[in-house]
Write an enzyme that holds these catalytic residues in place. Sequence first.
Site, PDB file in Angstrom:
ATOM      1  N   SER A  56      -6.609  97.718  51.835  1.00 20.16           N
ATOM      2  CA  SER A  56      -6.450  97.383  50.418  1.00 20.16           C
ATOM      3  C   SER A  56      -6.605  95.889  50.145  1.00 20.16           C
ATOM      4  O   SER A  56      -6.461  95.467  48.991  1.00 20.16           O
ATOM      5  CB  SER A  56      -5.068  97.843  49.931  1.00 20.16           C
ATOM      6  N   TYR A  57      -6.889  95.082  51.151  1.00 21.22           N
ATOM      7  CA  TYR A  57      -7.054  93.650  50.926  1.00 21.22           C
ATOM      8  C   TYR A  57      -8.367  93.370  50.207  1.00 21.22           C
ATOM      9  O   TYR A  57      -9.436  93.808  50.641  1.00 21.22           O
ATOM     10  CB  TYR A  57      -7.029  92.881  52.245  1.00 21.22           C
ATOM     11  N   GLY A  58      -8.267  92.613  49.125  1.00 20.41           N
ATOM     12  CA  GLY A  58      -9.420  92.323  48.288  1.00 20.41           C
ATOM     13  C   GLY A  58      -9.084  92.681  46.852  1.00 20.41           C
ATOM     14  O   GLY A  58      -8.320  93.606  46.586  1.00 20.41           O
ATOM     15  N   GLY A  64     -11.400  95.919  50.395  1.00 20.00           N
ATOM     16  CA  GLY A  64     -11.953  96.124  51.727  1.00 20.00           C
ATOM     17  C   GLY A  64     -12.727  94.936  52.273  1.00 20.00           C
ATOM     18  O   GLY A  64     -13.207  94.982  53.405  1.00 20.00           O
ATOM     19  N   LYS A  90      -4.006  97.932  58.203  1.00 17.93           N
ATOM     20  CA  LYS A  90      -2.969  98.733  57.555  1.00 17.93           C
ATOM     21  C   LYS A  90      -3.644  99.678  56.562  1.00 17.93           C
ATOM     22  O   LYS A  90      -4.493  99.253  55.782  1.00 17.93           O
ATOM     23  CB  LYS A  90      -1.969  97.821  56.831  1.00 17.93           C
TER      24      LYS A  90
END
Length: 327
Positions: A56-58, A64, A90
Site C-alpha cells: 500500500s506504499y504510494g 505499489g 507488508k
Amino acid sequence: MTGRGGDALNGIGFGTWAWGNQLLWGYDAERDDRLLEETFRQALASGLGLIDTADSYGTGRLNGRSEQLLGRFAARLPATRRADLCIATKLAPFPWRLGRRGLDQALQASRQRLQGHLRRVQLHWSTARYAPWQEVQLLDGLADRVLDGSISEIGVSNIGPKRLAWMQQRLAERGVPLRSVQVQYSLLSPGDAKVDALRQLCRESGIEVLAYSPLAFGVLTMPPEGERRSRTVLQRQLIARLQPASRSLRAGVAAIAGQRGVSMAQVALNWCRAQGTTPIPGLRTPDQARDVAGALQWSLTSAELDQLTVARQQCTVRTPSNPFQSA
C-alpha cells in the site's frame, strides 16, 4: 556491541514508506528515483540489508511504487548481492481481502513488482478491533503459504501484546515461526506500557521487534533551536505539534551527539537498539544511509541511556498513535 543487559545489540534496517508517497513525503519521480537507487546501493554497501516496504506504499495512482522501485533496483544488482537481501513487504488486510486465500492475489502482485526478490511477508495491521474473523483467516492463509514453500517467513505489524500472544500460539500449533513484529517505537512514540509488554514477550519468544518511525518523522534529528523545511502540509502539522514539546528531549540527544561526535539520528537509533529493537528508519539519500550505518559502530552507555529515558518520560507530547494498532 552489547546492550544494557549484556545482550548483543540488534542491527539496523531501513524503510521505504516515502518512496512513492506524495501526501506526506512529497515524492517526485523525476527528482527522486535516481537518488533513491543511489540510496539503496549505499545502504547495502553500508551493511543495511533488511528492507521494509508494503503493497500500500504510494499515493493514489502511485500505489505499489515502493515495491516497484525496490524490484527494479534489486534486479540491477549482481546475483551474489541479491542473495543477501532481506526484502520484507507488508500486505494490507483491506475489507475485500477475505477468506483464507484473501491475500494470495496481493502476494502475487507484490512478488511481480519486486521481481521475485521477496523473503518475508507481513500482515500490515490487525483487524481485531473491527473484524477479528478476517484476521484469523488471513493469518492462517499466510501460514499455508509458508508450509507450501510459497514464502520463506512471515511477520506482523501494528500488533499489541495480547494479540501477538494469540497469533504466536496459533502459528506455533502449525509449526510456523513468527519472525518479526513491527511497532512504532522511538524516543517520541506513544503507548509505553503496551510496547514494553510487547518487547518482553518478543524477548521471551525470540521474535524480532522492528521499530518503525524511530526518528519520529525526522523530529529527533532537529537541533533544539533548529528549523526544518517541510515538503508537505502534513509534515508541517506534525512538526508544529512535536517540535516545541520535544525541545528538552532533543537538547539531550544533541548533547550526547556533540560529546561523541556523531549525529542526533545515530543517538536516537542507538536508544532503540539498546531497548532490544531493530530500527528501520526511512532513507531517501545516500548521506542518510551512511549516517544511519554509522550507528552500528558504537553504543550508548548506561548513563546516557538513563539521561535519555528520563527526558523521554518528561516529554508529554508524543507522535500520533497508529489507529490500527491492536491491544
